[in-house]
Design a protein around this motif. Structure first.
Motif, PDB file in Angstrom:
ATOM      1  N   ASP A 105      25.443  47.871  25.506  1.00 49.55           N
ATOM      2  CA  ASP A 105      26.355  49.013  25.562  1.00 49.55           C
ATOM      3  C   ASP A 105      25.893  49.942  26.680  1.00 49.55           C
ATOM      4  O   ASP A 105      24.798  50.513  26.617  1.00 49.55           O
ATOM      5  CB  ASP A 105      26.353  49.740  24.219  1.00 49.55           C
ATOM      6  CG  ASP A 105      27.379  50.853  24.149  1.00 49.55           C
ATOM      7  OD1 ASP A 105      27.927  51.238  25.202  1.00 49.55           O
ATOM      8  OD2 ASP A 105      27.638  51.345  23.037  1.00 49.55           O
ATOM      9  N   SER A 115      24.438  53.481  26.023  1.00 54.40           N
ATOM     10  CA  SER A 115      23.076  53.673  25.481  1.00 54.40           C
ATOM     11  C   SER A 115      22.168  52.569  26.008  1.00 54.40           C
ATOM     12  O   SER A 115      21.666  51.748  25.240  1.00 54.40           O
ATOM     13  CB  SER A 115      23.104  53.662  23.947  1.00 54.40           C
ATOM     14  OG  SER A 115      23.793  52.514  23.473  1.00 54.40           O
ATOM     15  N   ASP A 155      19.128  52.493  27.141  1.00 54.58           N
ATOM     16  CA  ASP A 155      17.709  52.459  26.804  1.00 54.58           C
ATOM     17  C   ASP A 155      17.442  51.753  25.473  1.00 54.58           C
ATOM     18  O   ASP A 155      16.292  51.439  25.154  1.00 54.58           O
ATOM     19  CB  ASP A 155      17.143  53.880  26.772  1.00 54.58           C
ATOM     20  CG  ASP A 155      17.108  54.508  28.162  1.00 54.58           C
ATOM     21  OD1 ASP A 155      17.041  53.745  29.142  1.00 54.58           O
ATOM     22  OD2 ASP A 155      17.184  55.752  28.268  1.00 54.58           O
ATOM     23  N   ARG A 156      18.490  51.511  24.701  1.00 53.70           N
ATOM     24  CA  ARG A 156      18.310  50.735  23.464  1.00 53.70           C
ATOM     25  C   ARG A 156      18.163  49.241  23.751  1.00 53.70           C
ATOM     26  O   ARG A 156      17.744  48.488  22.883  1.00 53.70           O
ATOM     27  CB  ARG A 156      19.504  50.961  22.534  1.00 53.70           C
ATOM     28  CG  ARG A 156      19.655  52.388  22.029  1.00 53.70           C
ATOM     29  CD  ARG A 156      20.844  52.488  21.089  1.00 53.70           C
ATOM     30  NE  ARG A 156      21.058  53.855  20.626  1.00 53.70           N
ATOM     31  CZ  ARG A 156      22.066  54.221  19.835  1.00 53.70           C
ATOM     32  NH1 ARG A 156      22.937  53.313  19.413  1.00 53.70           N
ATOM     33  NH2 ARG A 156      22.187  55.483  19.469  1.00 53.70           N
ATOM     34  N   PHE A 157      18.514  48.854  24.961  1.00 53.74           N
ATOM     35  CA  PHE A 157      18.419  47.451  25.363  1.00 53.74           C
ATOM     36  C   PHE A 157      17.054  47.225  25.997  1.00 53.74           C
ATOM     37  O   PHE A 157      16.713  47.860  26.997  1.00 53.74           O
ATOM     38  CB  PHE A 157      19.537  47.119  26.353  1.00 53.74           C
ATOM     39  CG  PHE A 157      19.620  45.666  26.737  1.00 53.74           C
ATOM     40  CD1 PHE A 157      20.421  44.794  26.024  1.00 53.74           C
ATOM     41  CD2 PHE A 157      18.885  45.169  27.804  1.00 53.74           C
ATOM     42  CE1 PHE A 157      20.502  43.459  26.372  1.00 53.74           C
ATOM     43  CE2 PHE A 157      18.953  43.841  28.162  1.00 53.74           C
ATOM     44  CZ  PHE A 157      19.766  42.968  27.443  1.00 53.74           C
ATOM     45  N   GLN A 158      16.267  46.349  25.414  1.00 51.55           N
ATOM     46  CA  GLN A 158      14.902  46.134  25.881  1.00 51.55           C
ATOM     47  C   GLN A 158      14.762  44.777  26.563  1.00 51.55           C
ATOM     48  O   GLN A 158      15.120  43.737  25.996  1.00 51.55           O
ATOM     49  CB  GLN A 158      13.927  46.223  24.708  1.00 51.55           C
ATOM     50  CG  GLN A 158      13.864  47.602  24.067  1.00 51.55           C
ATOM     51  CD  GLN A 158      13.415  48.678  25.049  1.00 51.55           C
ATOM     52  OE1 GLN A 158      12.400  48.518  25.733  1.00 51.55           O
ATOM     53  NE2 GLN A 158      14.171  49.768  25.120  1.00 51.55           N
ATOM     54  N   THR A 207      22.879  52.372  33.430  1.00 46.69           N
ATOM     55  CA  THR A 207      22.405  51.096  32.883  1.00 46.69           C
ATOM     56  C   THR A 207      21.643  50.309  33.945  1.00 46.69           C
ATOM     57  O   THR A 207      20.571  49.747  33.680  1.00 46.69           O
ATOM     58  CB  THR A 207      23.591  50.268  32.349  1.00 46.69           C
ATOM     59  OG1 THR A 207      24.220  50.989  31.286  1.00 46.69           O
ATOM     60  CG2 THR A 207      23.133  48.917  31.837  1.00 46.69           C
ATOM     61  N   SER A 241      18.289  51.927  34.409  1.00 49.04           N
ATOM     62  CA  SER A 241      17.412  51.653  33.271  1.00 49.04           C
ATOM     63  C   SER A 241      16.841  50.239  33.347  1.00 49.04           C
ATOM     64  O   SER A 241      15.643  50.025  33.091  1.00 49.04           O
ATOM     65  CB  SER A 241      18.187  51.832  31.960  1.00 49.04           C
ATOM     66  OG  SER A 241      17.411  51.434  30.844  1.00 49.04           O
TER      67      SER A 241
END
Length: 358
Positions: free
Chosen positions: A238, A241, A243-246, A272, A275
């Protein structure tokens, strides 16, 4: 401009009275743009054919004329052909060849195939299959939805970028250095990412916020397993957000094809990308920093916001390639050809230092 033959009605096969050796194939087709917002404006001869194994047989022809929005298709099919594993296809290629993924041989009207079937009841009536032959001879199969979803269709910029990658060899040096890790943003049907996968041995991560699009990407990756050289994975990402994706590995390329057409999503897209680069730089342990590869067919002026924001985020443009799209109609009426633009960005040196401190 690329146009696409699309099915408006599932192909139907019915018995013919007083004919014991043939059945009748019927369907409705259109020829439209990737977004479905315009119809092919010229004349076109559509060949109606059946493929069984490596054999292709012509069943008939139909003629698309200027001003048409829909075309009724009918052709006789030998019943013997229906006792074999087969598929129907509709093409404007007079030699019944699979559409090419060589940059100089791209089709301006992309063919439509059905699923392969042994029994007609096996046909998935919600799918159209696109088949593309890479310069290596490998076949990339992309299924897309027979509907209005933009996320689950093949787009012009995706086809052109895939062909450019496979034809021009831009990424070969990076692939030779290894490890070769690719992440695609907004993968949709997976056309570009899977082009990497059939050509190079890589770790391929296909991402999209649309769960249904990811289902198509997974299905298309499985279709390519016999010609695949890569390990692949599909994950939801998404952009609102990021930073929720690692990440669990450093990236070589971050790829985004036809992702900047919506100005409302551009800020999230750039965040994104930043990040992912920041995470990748933290994992790279001496590996080169990732490059960002973007392809777009400019659809409106608001897309320029992407280039302003990516620059403000500490990235600089390293490459820009403009590829005119083959279009026999525009050439005939002497109109300018539409163009797909491919850009390569890298983070500036000072941006790398800043991200390494975080």
């Amino acid at each position: 401009m690329v146009h696409y033959i699309r099915s408006l009605q599932p192909p139907r096969v019915s018995r013919l009275n007083h004919d014991k050796v043939h059945a009748l194939l019927s369907t409705l087709l259109t020829i439209t743009t990737d977004l479905g917002d315009d119809f092919y404006p010229g004349n076109a001869c559509i060949l109606i054919a059946i493929s069984h194994g490596t054999v292709m047989d012509l069943l008939g022809t139909a003629h698309w004329k200027p001003g048409m929005r829909v075309l009724k298709i009918e052709a006789k099919v030998p019943l013997d052909f229906l006792r074999l594993r087969a598929r129907f296809f509709f093409t404007c290629n007079e030699y019944l060849h699979i559409d090419s993924l060589q940059i100089e041989r791209l089709s301006d009207i992309v063919s439509a195939w059905t699923e392969e079937f042994l029994h007609l009841d096996d046909l998935d009536t919600n799918l159209t299959v696109r088949r593309f032959e890479a310069p290596s001879g490998q076949v990339l199969e992309i299924c897309e939805e027979n509907g209005d979803s933009m996320a689950r269709h093949v787009w012009d910029g995706g086809i052109v970028l895939a062909a450019w990658l496979l034809t021009m060899g831009y990424v070969q040096h990076a692939a030779d250095e290894g490890p070769f890790n690719i992440l695609e943003l907004g993968t949709g049907c997976g056309t570009v990412g899977l082009a990497f996968g059939i050509r190079w041995s890589c770790q391929l991560l296909l991402t999209d916020v649309d769960d249904d699009a990811l289902k198509y990407a997974i299905q298309n990756a499985r279709r390519s397993r016999d010609t695949f050289n890569s390990v692949w994975e599909c994950r939801a990402l998404d952009w609102s957000s990021p930073d929720r994706f690692q990440l669990d590995r450093p990236l070589t390329f971050i790829v985004a094809s036809e992702c900047i057409y919506n100005p409302d999503s551009i800020p999230d897209l750039v965040r994104t990308m930043a990040s992912l680069v920041r995470q990748s730089n933290g994992l790279r342990a001496g590996s080169p920093q990732p490059k960002i590869m973007v392809s777009t067919k400019v659809r409106h002026s608001s897309e320029a916001a992407f280039f302003d924001l990516i620059k403000e985020s500490g990235f600089e443009q390293k490459e820009h390639v403009s590829i005119p799209i083959a279009d026999r109609y525009r050439e005939f009426v002497e109109q300018d050809l539409e163009v797909v633009h491919i850009y390569i960005f890298e983070q500036k040196a000072e941006g790398i230092l800043e991200s390494s401190k975080e």
